[in-house]
Design a protein around this motif. Sequence first.
Motif, PDB file in Angstrom:
ATOM      1  N   ALA A  16      16.882 -34.655 -10.149  1.00 26.63           N
ATOM      2  CA  ALA A  16      16.876 -35.923  -9.385  1.00 26.63           C
ATOM      3  C   ALA A  16      16.180 -35.870  -8.117  1.00 26.63           C
ATOM      4  N   THR A  17      15.458 -34.864  -7.797  1.00 24.50           N
ATOM      5  CA  THR A  17      14.846 -34.486  -6.680  1.00 24.50           C
ATOM      6  C   THR A  17      13.091 -34.718  -6.684  1.00 24.50           C
ATOM      7  N   GLY A  18      12.563 -35.582  -5.862  1.00 26.56           N
ATOM      8  CA  GLY A  18      11.354 -35.792  -5.881  1.00 26.56           C
ATOM      9  C   GLY A  18      10.715 -36.470  -6.681  1.00 26.56           C
ATOM     10  N   PRO A  19       9.278 -36.737  -6.550  1.00 30.28           N
ATOM     11  CA  PRO A  19       8.763 -37.426  -7.766  1.00 30.28           C
ATOM     12  C   PRO A  19       8.627 -36.925  -9.100  1.00 30.28           C
ATOM     13  N   GLN A  20       7.791 -37.414  -9.920  1.00 30.33           N
ATOM     14  CA  GLN A  20       8.102 -36.984 -11.309  1.00 30.33           C
ATOM     15  C   GLN A  20       7.371 -35.846 -11.615  1.00 30.33           C
ATOM     16  N   ASN A  21       6.176 -35.342 -10.842  1.00 27.05           N
ATOM     17  CA  ASN A  21       5.627 -34.045 -10.918  1.00 27.05           C
ATOM     18  C   ASN A  21       6.297 -32.903 -10.452  1.00 27.05           C
ATOM     19  N   ILE A  22       7.138 -33.250  -9.349  1.00 29.16           N
ATOM     20  CA  ILE A  22       8.239 -32.326  -8.634  1.00 29.16           C
ATOM     21  C   ILE A  22       9.267 -31.794  -9.800  1.00 29.16           C
ATOM     22  N   ARG A  23       9.893 -33.281 -10.236  1.00 27.57           N
ATOM     23  CA  ARG A  23      10.986 -32.844 -11.284  1.00 27.57           C
ATOM     24  C   ARG A  23      10.523 -32.010 -12.406  1.00 27.57           C
ATOM     25  N   GLU A  24       9.248 -31.955 -12.819  1.00 28.55           N
ATOM     26  CA  GLU A  24       8.838 -31.037 -13.862  1.00 28.55           C
ATOM     27  C   GLU A  24       8.879 -29.719 -13.550  1.00 28.55           C
ATOM     28  N   ILE A  25       8.481 -29.339 -12.320  1.00 27.81           N
ATOM     29  CA  ILE A  25       8.639 -28.041 -11.524  1.00 27.81           C
ATOM     30  C   ILE A  25      10.085 -27.733 -11.973  1.00 27.81           C
ATOM     31  N   LEU A  26      11.148 -28.529 -11.550  1.00 28.68           N
ATOM     32  CA  LEU A  26      12.615 -28.071 -11.270  1.00 28.68           C
ATOM     33  C   LEU A  26      13.052 -27.959 -12.867  1.00 28.68           C
ATOM     34  N   ARG A  27      12.370 -28.722 -13.552  1.00 28.15           N
ATOM     35  CA  ARG A  27      12.839 -28.701 -15.182  1.00 28.15           C
ATOM     36  C   ARG A  27      12.491 -27.344 -15.850  1.00 28.15           C
ATOM     37  N   LYS A  28      11.578 -26.685 -15.198  1.00 31.52           N
ATOM     38  CA  LYS A  28      10.805 -25.234 -15.846  1.00 31.52           C
ATOM     39  C   LYS A  28      11.731 -24.067 -14.849  1.00 31.52           C
ATOM     40  N   ILE A  29      12.486 -24.457 -14.037  1.00 36.52           N
ATOM     41  CA  ILE A  29      13.192 -23.246 -13.270  1.00 36.52           C
ATOM     42  C   ILE A  29      14.549 -22.627 -13.966  1.00 36.52           C
ATOM     43  N   PRO A  30      14.708 -21.572 -14.304  1.00 38.78           N
ATOM     44  CA  PRO A  30      15.705 -20.970 -14.891  1.00 38.78           C
ATOM     45  C   PRO A  30      16.936 -21.023 -13.655  1.00 38.78           C
ATOM     46  N   ILE A  31      18.135 -21.322 -14.302  1.00 41.90           N
ATOM     47  CA  ILE A  31      19.355 -21.550 -13.145  1.00 41.90           C
ATOM     48  C   ILE A  31      20.363 -20.460 -14.203  1.00 41.90           C
ATOM     49  N   HIS A  32      20.937 -19.765 -13.218  1.00 41.88           N
ATOM     50  CA  HIS A  32      21.964 -18.614 -13.798  1.00 41.88           C
ATOM     51  C   HIS A  32      23.153 -18.737 -12.752  1.00 41.88           C
ATOM     52  N   LEU A  33      24.269 -18.764 -13.476  1.00 40.32           N
ATOM     53  CA  LEU A  33      25.617 -18.368 -12.497  1.00 40.32           C
ATOM     54  C   LEU A  33      25.959 -16.977 -12.584  1.00 40.32           C
ATOM     55  N   VAL A  34      26.027 -16.263 -11.491  1.00 45.40           N
ATOM     56  CA  VAL A  34      26.349 -14.878 -11.166  1.00 45.40           C
ATOM     57  C   VAL A  34      27.876 -14.907 -11.582  1.00 45.40           C
ATOM     58  N   ASN A  35      28.154 -14.133 -12.821  1.00 44.78           N
ATOM     59  CA  ASN A  35      29.697 -14.045 -13.086  1.00 44.78           C
ATOM     60  C   ASN A  35      30.124 -12.453 -12.683  1.00 44.78           C
ATOM     61  N   PHE A  36      29.948 -11.986 -11.704  1.00 44.63           N
ATOM     62  CA  PHE A  36      30.236 -10.484 -11.223  1.00 44.63           C
ATOM     63  C   PHE A  36      30.733 -10.663  -9.833  1.00 44.63           C
ATOM     64  N   GLU A  37      31.926 -10.252  -9.618  1.00 45.44           N
ATOM     65  CA  GLU A  37      32.531 -10.719  -8.160  1.00 45.44           C
ATOM     66  C   GLU A  37      32.039  -9.464  -7.291  1.00 45.44           C
ATOM     67  N   LEU A  38      31.437  -8.467  -7.871  1.00 44.23           N
ATOM     68  CA  LEU A  38      31.087  -7.153  -6.795  1.00 44.23           C
ATOM     69  C   LEU A  38      29.547  -7.314  -6.726  1.00 44.23           C
ATOM     70  N   ASN A  39      28.783  -8.362  -7.162  1.00 50.01           N
ATOM     71  CA  ASN A  39      27.615  -8.356  -6.902  1.00 50.01           C
ATOM     72  C   ASN A  39      27.012  -8.215  -5.342  1.00 50.01           C
TER      73      ASN A  39
END
Length: 337
Positions: free
Chosen positions: A302-325
């Motif tokens: 929900a950030t920025g105009p439509q072209n910026i939202r398309e950039i955000l839609r293509k960004i991978p998002i990962h949760l780090v599930n390793f406490e010793l990272n």
Amino acid sequence: MILAGDIGGTNTRLALFDDELLKKHEQMFVNQGREGQGEQGGLTEIVREFLGAAKDAGVAGKVERATFGVAGPVKEGRASMTNLPWKLDERELARELKIAKVALINDLVAHGEGIELLRPEQLITIQAGEVVHGNRAVIAAGTGLGEGGIFWDSAQGGGGRGRYRAFASEGGHSDFAPRDDRQIALLRFLREKYPNASWERVLSGPGLRNIYEFLVRPDQLGPSAALVEGEITPSKISEAGMKGTNAACVEALELFVAFYGAEAANLALKVMATGGVYLGGGIAPNIVAKLNSATFIDAFLATGPQNIREILRKIPIHLVNFELNGLYGAANFAAHL
């Protein structure tokens, strides 16, 4: 041998690695979840105690390089911790510990340096996005809010192959940006409590408690929605929010997750993190189902105009599930000293 440290506001984790074990992603010797460390001696004392325990455990070898990721800004080899009354100097640590090379780095730099060492099973994908070779971002809510970036350095790495390198940010202390009338009311509540209303005031353990305290005010859900037993802690709020046993906690966690998505998007755009956003810190692994939901993704997109939202839609998002990272990242940084 490499000594790595992850020094937070709540505890200290230390580990010893050799180069071969680091490459195999195996832990050689790890110890020291030291609670209440603000009441203990300084870092030198804790490290000496740890090295003594390692020696008693039969771990042999001279420590030649050490890196400590610390929760606070680092400048010219000196660090002042944000949530702990310690002032650290890498030259003094090298002298006191008799280690030839010592580096202090921001804790989010350490977490960023650890990203490349993670195995697939240590990541939980929130948004698949499109896998590209680009900048990355790390955002970690815990005792405070840490933020950092990762870029490709073609001059680093063995054999001139290049590698990803992390850089620090204190973006968690930038101004909180509300999006609707209720969040504006929360901003006013925060301004009554603090000299400034930063993202850390809503996106951290204490931040979750701030949201909860706002919601049980008479002009919101009211005192009748409050938890009724014992001290109100962030862990109790998140637990009740995940179980759905308390209305104020459920709503607080929903707002918290929405804020996580919103600020993750802000950070992604600031560093143009087309290579991915990584969620770290101690809170995220305990609320995976909430982060892996429309609440987070809708706020992220929900950030920025439509072209910026398309950039955000293509960004991978990962949760780090390793406490010793953070430990592995500190070791990775030390390996390149």
